[in-house]
Enzyme design. Structure first.
Site, short mmCIF file in Angstrom:
data_model
loop_
_atom_site.label_atom_id
_atom_site.label_comp_id
_atom_site.label_asym_id
_atom_site.label_seq_id
_atom_site.Cartn_x
_atom_site.Cartn_y
_atom_site.Cartn_z
N HIS A 18 88.11 85.68 32.45
CA HIS A 18 87.85 84.39 31.52
C HIS A 18 86.62 84.67 30.79
CE1 HIS A 18 89.91 82.20 34.84
NE2 HIS A 18 90.87 81.86 33.66
N LYS A 42 99.22 68.85 40.78
CA LYS A 42 98.85 70.23 41.03
C LYS A 42 97.67 70.32 42.30
CE LYS A 42 98.12 74.48 38.68
NZ LYS A 42 97.84 75.24 37.30
N ARG A 91 97.15 88.75 28.67
CA ARG A 91 97.08 89.87 29.57
C ARG A 91 98.13 90.89 29.30
NH1 ARG A 91 95.73 86.08 34.60
NH2 ARG A 91 97.02 85.00 33.24
N SER A 129 93.09 83.98 38.35
CA SER A 129 92.57 83.18 39.52
C SER A 129 93.48 83.35 40.77
CB SER A 129 92.47 81.57 38.91
OG SER A 129 91.66 81.86 37.85
P1 ADP Z 1 96.17 78.26 33.08
O1 ADP Z 1 96.46 77.57 34.58
O2 ADP Z 1 96.12 77.18 32.08
O3 ADP Z 1 96.86 79.62 32.77
P2 ADP Z 1 93.68 79.86 33.55
O4 ADP Z 1 92.56 78.93 34.43
O5 ADP Z 1 94.53 80.62 34.61
O6 ADP Z 1 94.62 78.82 33.14
O7 ADP Z 1 93.60 80.85 32.47
C1 ADP Z 1 93.09 80.13 31.36
C2 ADP Z 1 93.18 81.29 30.26
O8 ADP Z 1 92.42 82.32 30.43
C3 ADP Z 1 94.50 81.48 29.85
O9 ADP Z 1 94.72 81.79 28.51
C4 ADP Z 1 94.67 82.82 30.63
O10 ADP Z 1 95.71 83.70 29.98
C5 ADP Z 1 93.21 83.49 30.43
N1 ADP Z 1 93.15 84.43 31.28
C6 ADP Z 1 92.98 84.61 32.66
N2 ADP Z 1 92.87 85.76 33.29
C7 ADP Z 1 92.44 86.53 32.33
C8 ADP Z 1 92.10 87.91 32.26
N3 ADP Z 1 91.86 88.65 33.20
N4 ADP Z 1 91.76 88.49 30.87
C9 ADP Z 1 92.23 87.62 29.94
N5 ADP Z 1 92.34 86.37 29.98
C10 ADP Z 1 92.55 85.86 30.98
#
Ligand code: ADP
Length: 158
Positions: A18, A42, A91, A129
């Site tokens: 992120h 959730k 990703r 995450s």
């Molecule tokens: P959600 O639950 O909405 O997917 P996340 O917190 O998992 O939210 O992710 C928020 C954003 O960050 C999303 O666009 C996700 O694709 C991106 N993201 C998560 N991990 C990575 C990563 N390792 N590299 C690039 N973008 C990421």
């Protein structure tokens, strides 16, 4: 109009993946609002307050990044705060298919909102995450996936 972007997600917890997307997006916008979505259906690993304060800690020296929480539709929240851009990280092909559908939907809902997808660096493409939570639950070493500023807090909490 100011170039404001919203970066919505669960951030349960925020990872170095992120952070990389946010840092790369910084030159593109005047302000980026990291928007933590709250969904009552959730169950989260970290509380909303924890997720908020962890992200604030990571970006305490970055005045262009603000953290807010919201519920309801992301497109509505973006409009409410005057954001013209919705930032997401991609990703892999699965992420892309998902993001494409959401971006098309959001365009229907809110014509003035443009989705900006940034493709992650290969070294972050396996980080999520979900994986970090899994490692934490099983008492593994998750530090290397977490931003420096919050490693101690998370390791001590576990
Ligand atoms: P959600 O639950 O909405 O997917 P996340 O917190 O998992 O939210 O992710 C928020 C954003 O960050 C999303 O666009 C996700 O694709 C991106 N993201 C998560 N991990 C990575 C990563 N390792 N590299 C690039 N973008 C990421």
């Amino acid at each position: 109009m100011k170039r404001i972007a919203i970066f919505p997600g669960s951030f349960d917890p925020i990872t170095i993946g992120h952070v990389d997307i946010l840092q790369r997006a910084l030159p593109l916008f005047e302000k980026i609002v990291v928007a933590i979505g709250t969904n009552s259906q959730k169950k989260y690993f970290f509380s909303l307050e924890e997720r908020l304060s962890l992200i604030e800690k990571v970006f305490e020296n970055e005045p262009k990044i603000e953290v807010q929480t919201y519920s309801g539709l992301t497109a509505n929240f973006a409009t409410k705060i005057g954001a013209g851009f919705l930032l997401r990280g991609v990703r892999n092909a699965t992420d892309f298919e998902f993001e494409k559908t959401i971006a098309q939907l959001n365009k229907e809902l809110e014509q003035n909102l443009e989705t900006i997808l940034l493709v992650c660096k290969p070294k972050y493409s396996h980080i999520s995450s979900t994986i970090v939570r899994e490692i934490l639950i099983h008492k593994g070493k998750a530090e290397k996936f977490l931003p420096k500023a919050i490693q101690t807090y998370i390791v001590e909490k576990m």
